[in-house]
Design a protein around this motif. Structure first.
Motif, PDB file in Angstrom:
ATOM      1  N   ASN A 153      -4.120  -4.797  16.348  1.00 55.20           N
ATOM      2  CA  ASN A 153      -4.019  -3.303  16.534  1.00 55.20           C
ATOM      3  C   ASN A 153      -2.945  -3.013  15.784  1.00 55.20           C
ATOM      4  OD1 ASN A 153      -6.490  -2.921  18.179  1.00 55.20           O
ATOM      5  ND2 ASN A 153      -5.490  -4.008  19.341  1.00 55.20           N
ATOM      6  N   LEU A 154      -2.478  -2.296  14.819  1.00 56.79           N
ATOM      7  CA  LEU A 154      -1.354  -2.055  14.131  1.00 56.79           C
ATOM      8  C   LEU A 154      -1.318  -0.671  13.698  1.00 56.79           C
ATOM      9  CD1 LEU A 154       1.372  -2.800  12.825  1.00 56.79           C
ATOM     10  CD2 LEU A 154       0.207  -3.683  10.853  1.00 56.79           C
ATOM     11  N   ASP A 155      -0.166   0.120  14.181  1.00 53.00           N
ATOM     12  CA  ASP A 155      -0.062   1.536  13.744  1.00 53.00           C
ATOM     13  C   ASP A 155       1.142   1.719  12.795  1.00 53.00           C
ATOM     14  OD1 ASP A 155      -0.224   4.418  13.462  1.00 53.00           O
ATOM     15  OD2 ASP A 155      -1.072   4.506  15.206  1.00 53.00           O
ATOM     16  N   LEU A 156       1.139   1.992  11.872  1.00 57.48           N
ATOM     17  CA  LEU A 156       2.234   2.282  10.801  1.00 57.48           C
ATOM     18  C   LEU A 156       2.380   3.842  10.300  1.00 57.48           C
ATOM     19  CD1 LEU A 156       2.189  -1.311   8.936  1.00 57.48           C
ATOM     20  CD2 LEU A 156       3.936  -0.368  10.356  1.00 57.48           C
ATOM     21  N   ARG A 157       1.463   4.678  10.823  1.00 52.64           N
ATOM     22  CA  ARG A 157       1.361   5.933  10.493  1.00 52.64           C
ATOM     23  C   ARG A 157       3.097   6.546  10.617  1.00 52.64           C
ATOM     24  NH1 ARG A 157      -3.253   8.287  14.190  1.00 52.64           N
ATOM     25  NH2 ARG A 157      -2.067   6.693  15.469  1.00 52.64           N
ATOM     26  N   GLY A 158       3.449   7.463   9.699  1.00 54.00           N
ATOM     27  CA  GLY A 158       4.535   8.216   9.703  1.00 54.00           C
ATOM     28  C   GLY A 158       5.606   7.260   9.125  1.00 54.00           C
ATOM     29  N   LEU A 162       7.014   3.101   3.530  1.00 56.56           N
ATOM     30  CA  LEU A 162       6.319   1.896   3.711  1.00 56.56           C
ATOM     31  C   LEU A 162       5.654   1.405   2.394  1.00 56.56           C
ATOM     32  CD1 LEU A 162       5.335  -0.194   5.978  1.00 56.56           C
ATOM     33  CD2 LEU A 162       3.272   0.972   5.824  1.00 56.56           C
ATOM     34  N   ARG A 163       6.028   0.301   1.837  1.00 57.14           N
ATOM     35  CA  ARG A 163       5.281  -0.364   0.810  1.00 57.14           C
ATOM     36  C   ARG A 163       3.858  -0.844   1.519  1.00 57.14           C
ATOM     37  NH1 ARG A 163      10.576  -2.807  -0.530  1.00 57.14           N
ATOM     38  NH2 ARG A 163       9.871  -4.455   1.139  1.00 57.14           N
ATOM     39  N   CYS A 164       2.955  -0.163   0.833  1.00 54.75           N
ATOM     40  CA  CYS A 164       1.803  -0.498   1.347  1.00 54.75           C
ATOM     41  C   CYS A 164       1.243  -1.762   1.307  1.00 54.75           C
ATOM     42  CB  CYS A 164       0.543   0.569   0.764  1.00 54.75           C
ATOM     43  SG  CYS A 164       1.254   2.239   0.960  1.00 54.75           S
ATOM     44  N   PRO A 165       0.624  -2.197   2.620  1.00 52.58           N
ATOM     45  CA  PRO A 165      -0.133  -3.753   2.468  1.00 52.58           C
ATOM     46  C   PRO A 165      -1.257  -3.785   1.634  1.00 52.58           C
ATOM     47  CG  PRO A 165      -0.260  -2.791   4.599  1.00 52.58           C
ATOM     48  CD  PRO A 165       0.568  -1.865   3.867  1.00 52.58           C
ATOM     49  N   ARG A 166      -1.481  -4.792   1.028  1.00 52.21           N
ATOM     50  CA  ARG A 166      -2.870  -5.006   0.419  1.00 52.21           C
ATOM     51  C   ARG A 166      -3.987  -5.484   1.574  1.00 52.21           C
ATOM     52  NH1 ARG A 166      -1.156  -9.814  -3.131  1.00 52.21           N
ATOM     53  NH2 ARG A 166      -0.398 -10.387  -0.963  1.00 52.21           N
ATOM     54  N   PRO A 167      -4.942  -5.301   1.305  1.00 51.35           N
ATOM     55  CA  PRO A 167      -6.034  -5.733   2.580  1.00 51.35           C
ATOM     56  C   PRO A 167      -6.097  -7.003   3.015  1.00 51.35           C
ATOM     57  CG  PRO A 167      -7.157  -4.328   0.612  1.00 51.35           C
ATOM     58  CD  PRO A 167      -5.834  -4.571   0.257  1.00 51.35           C
ATOM     59  N   GLN A 168      -5.852  -7.906   1.933  1.00 52.15           N
ATOM     60  CA  GLN A 168      -5.671  -9.412   2.149  1.00 52.15           C
ATOM     61  C   GLN A 168      -4.328  -9.690   3.071  1.00 52.15           C
ATOM     62  OE1 GLN A 168      -5.694  -8.227  -0.817  1.00 52.15           O
ATOM     63  NE2 GLN A 168      -4.563  -9.341  -2.246  1.00 52.15           N
ATOM     64  N   ASP A 169      -3.510  -8.798   3.349  1.00 52.39           N
ATOM     65  CA  ASP A 169      -2.091  -9.118   3.945  1.00 52.39           C
ATOM     66  C   ASP A 169      -2.270  -9.260   5.418  1.00 52.39           C
ATOM     67  OD1 ASP A 169      -0.812  -9.541   1.352  1.00 52.39           O
ATOM     68  OD2 ASP A 169      -0.452  -7.358   1.550  1.00 52.39           O
ATOM     69  N   LEU A 170      -3.413  -8.314   5.776  1.00 57.58           N
ATOM     70  CA  LEU A 170      -3.409  -7.970   7.455  1.00 57.58           C
ATOM     71  C   LEU A 170      -5.052  -8.291   7.894  1.00 57.58           C
ATOM     72  CD1 LEU A 170      -1.225  -5.042   7.774  1.00 57.58           C
ATOM     73  CD2 LEU A 170      -0.662  -7.190   8.597  1.00 57.58           C
ATOM     74  N   LEU A 171      -5.419  -9.436   7.114  1.00 64.18           N
ATOM     75  CA  LEU A 171      -6.970  -9.709   7.592  1.00 64.18           C
ATOM     76  C   LEU A 171      -7.331 -10.005   8.974  1.00 64.18           C
ATOM     77  CD1 LEU A 171      -7.792 -12.477   4.754  1.00 64.18           C
ATOM     78  CD2 LEU A 171      -8.568 -10.026   4.946  1.00 64.18           C
ATOM     79  N   ASN A 177      -3.687   1.468  11.159  1.00 62.67           N
ATOM     80  CA  ASN A 177      -3.441   2.875  10.879  1.00 62.67           C
ATOM     81  C   ASN A 177      -2.251   2.904   9.901  1.00 62.67           C
ATOM     82  OD1 ASN A 177      -5.286   4.562  12.503  1.00 62.67           O
ATOM     83  ND2 ASN A 177      -4.650   3.259  14.072  1.00 62.67           N
ATOM     84  N   LEU A 178      -2.702   3.152   8.757  1.00 57.35           N
ATOM     85  CA  LEU A 178      -1.285   3.432   7.683  1.00 57.35           C
ATOM     86  C   LEU A 178      -0.924   4.636   7.503  1.00 57.35           C
ATOM     87  CD1 LEU A 178      -3.038   0.642   5.285  1.00 57.35           C
ATOM     88  CD2 LEU A 178      -0.965   0.516   6.793  1.00 57.35           C
ATOM     89  N   PRO A 179       0.170   4.866   6.767  1.00 53.36           N
ATOM     90  CA  PRO A 179       0.689   6.443   6.432  1.00 53.36           C
ATOM     91  C   PRO A 179      -0.263   6.827   5.411  1.00 53.36           C
ATOM     92  CG  PRO A 179       2.341   4.788   6.194  1.00 53.36           C
ATOM     93  CD  PRO A 179       1.388   3.965   6.375  1.00 53.36           C
ATOM     94  N   GLY A 180      -0.457   8.162   5.490  1.00 51.80           N
ATOM     95  CA  GLY A 180      -1.156   8.807   4.338  1.00 51.80           C
ATOM     96  C   GLY A 180      -1.050   8.568   2.840  1.00 51.80           C
ATOM     97  N   HIS A 181       0.015   7.786   2.571  1.00 52.28           N
ATOM     98  CA  HIS A 181       0.381   7.512   1.048  1.00 52.28           C
ATOM     99  C   HIS A 181      -0.399   6.266   0.725  1.00 52.28           C
ATOM    100  CE1 HIS A 181       3.862   5.613   2.754  1.00 52.28           C
ATOM    101  NE2 HIS A 181       3.660   4.814   1.748  1.00 52.28           N
ATOM    102  N   CYS A 182      -0.681   5.647   1.803  1.00 52.20           N
ATOM    103  CA  CYS A 182      -1.389   4.049   1.675  1.00 52.20           C
ATOM    104  C   CYS A 182      -3.011   4.549   1.549  1.00 52.20           C
ATOM    105  CB  CYS A 182      -1.040   3.236   2.698  1.00 52.20           C
ATOM    106  SG  CYS A 182       0.740   2.836   2.726  1.00 52.20           S
ATOM    107  N   ALA A 183      -3.562   3.783   0.550  1.00 55.40           N
ATOM    108  CA  ALA A 183      -5.093   3.863   0.393  1.00 55.40           C
ATOM    109  C   ALA A 183      -5.673   3.119   1.599  1.00 55.40           C
ATOM    110  CB  ALA A 183      -5.422   3.329  -0.753  1.00 55.40           C
TER     111      ALA A 183
END
Length: 185
Positions: A153-158, A162-171, A177-183
């Motif tokens: 469980n990871l929450d990075l909102r706000g 943040l350099r958005c992690p790729r899907p394979q980075d946190l499998l 939960n990522l900030p709004g600018h991350c897909a």
């Protein structure tokens, strides 16, 4: 013996003696009384028969807010060893730096929302972390999180930078939960 006494006596329709109830009450009262004295030496005839373990104090966090949060948690949870501390909530405490946390390898849940944290490098040794709440900080580099194999469980909102992690980075993360600018993944 007391269970049998009570059961046999009740089956026969008998009454429980006042002596028995008094003895039971004293035993329960003594046990409850001892739990209130867990931080004091217990003496019998002026001889110490029990000394409680001291609270854990072999740590130092350069960040005063983190140090204060750790001290408060250790005192309230009566932590006597570093691995005993499994959850820490320093949300909104004014924490800027995480150096000093690495000694608490038993941490499973760490709540650091709404602080001024920028670097996560000090979290790398915390291999037991399952839940990490980092909402509302100044984190830009999530790289130290990629090797945390227990993290679910990871929450990075706000975290606006943040350099958005790729899907394979946190499998292994199942609740991300990522900030709004991350897909969304």
């Amino acid at each position: 013996m007391t269970d049998n006494y009570m059961t046999d006596n009740c089956r026969k329709g008998g009454k429980v003696s006042k002596k028995f109830l008094l003895a039971l009450g004293l035993a329960l009262g003594f046990g409850l009384g001892l739990s209130a004295c867990e931080h004091y030496d217990l003496k019998v005839n002026e001889r110490v028969v029990y000394t409680p373990r001291p609270l854990f104090s072999d740590f130092a966090a350069p960040d005063p807010a983190l140090q204060a949060c750790l001290e408060k948690a250790i005192a309230s949870l009566k932590v006597t060893s570093a691995t005993q501390l499994q959850e820490l909530d320093c949300s909104g405490a004014g924490v800027k730096e995480l150096t000093g946390l690495s000694v608490f390898t038993g941490l499973q849940r760490l709540h650091l929302a709404d602080n001024q944290i920028e670097s996560l490098a000090a979290l790398a040794p915390l291999s037991s972390l399952d839940t990490l709440d980092l909402r509302g900080n100044g984190i830009s580099d999530p790289l130290p999180l990629y090797d945390m194999l227990s993290l679910r469980n990871l929450d990075l909102r706000g975290n606006k930078a943040l350099r958005c992690p790729r899907p394979q980075d946190l499998l292994r993360v199942v609740d991300l939960n990522l900030p709004g600018h991350c897909a969304k993944r």
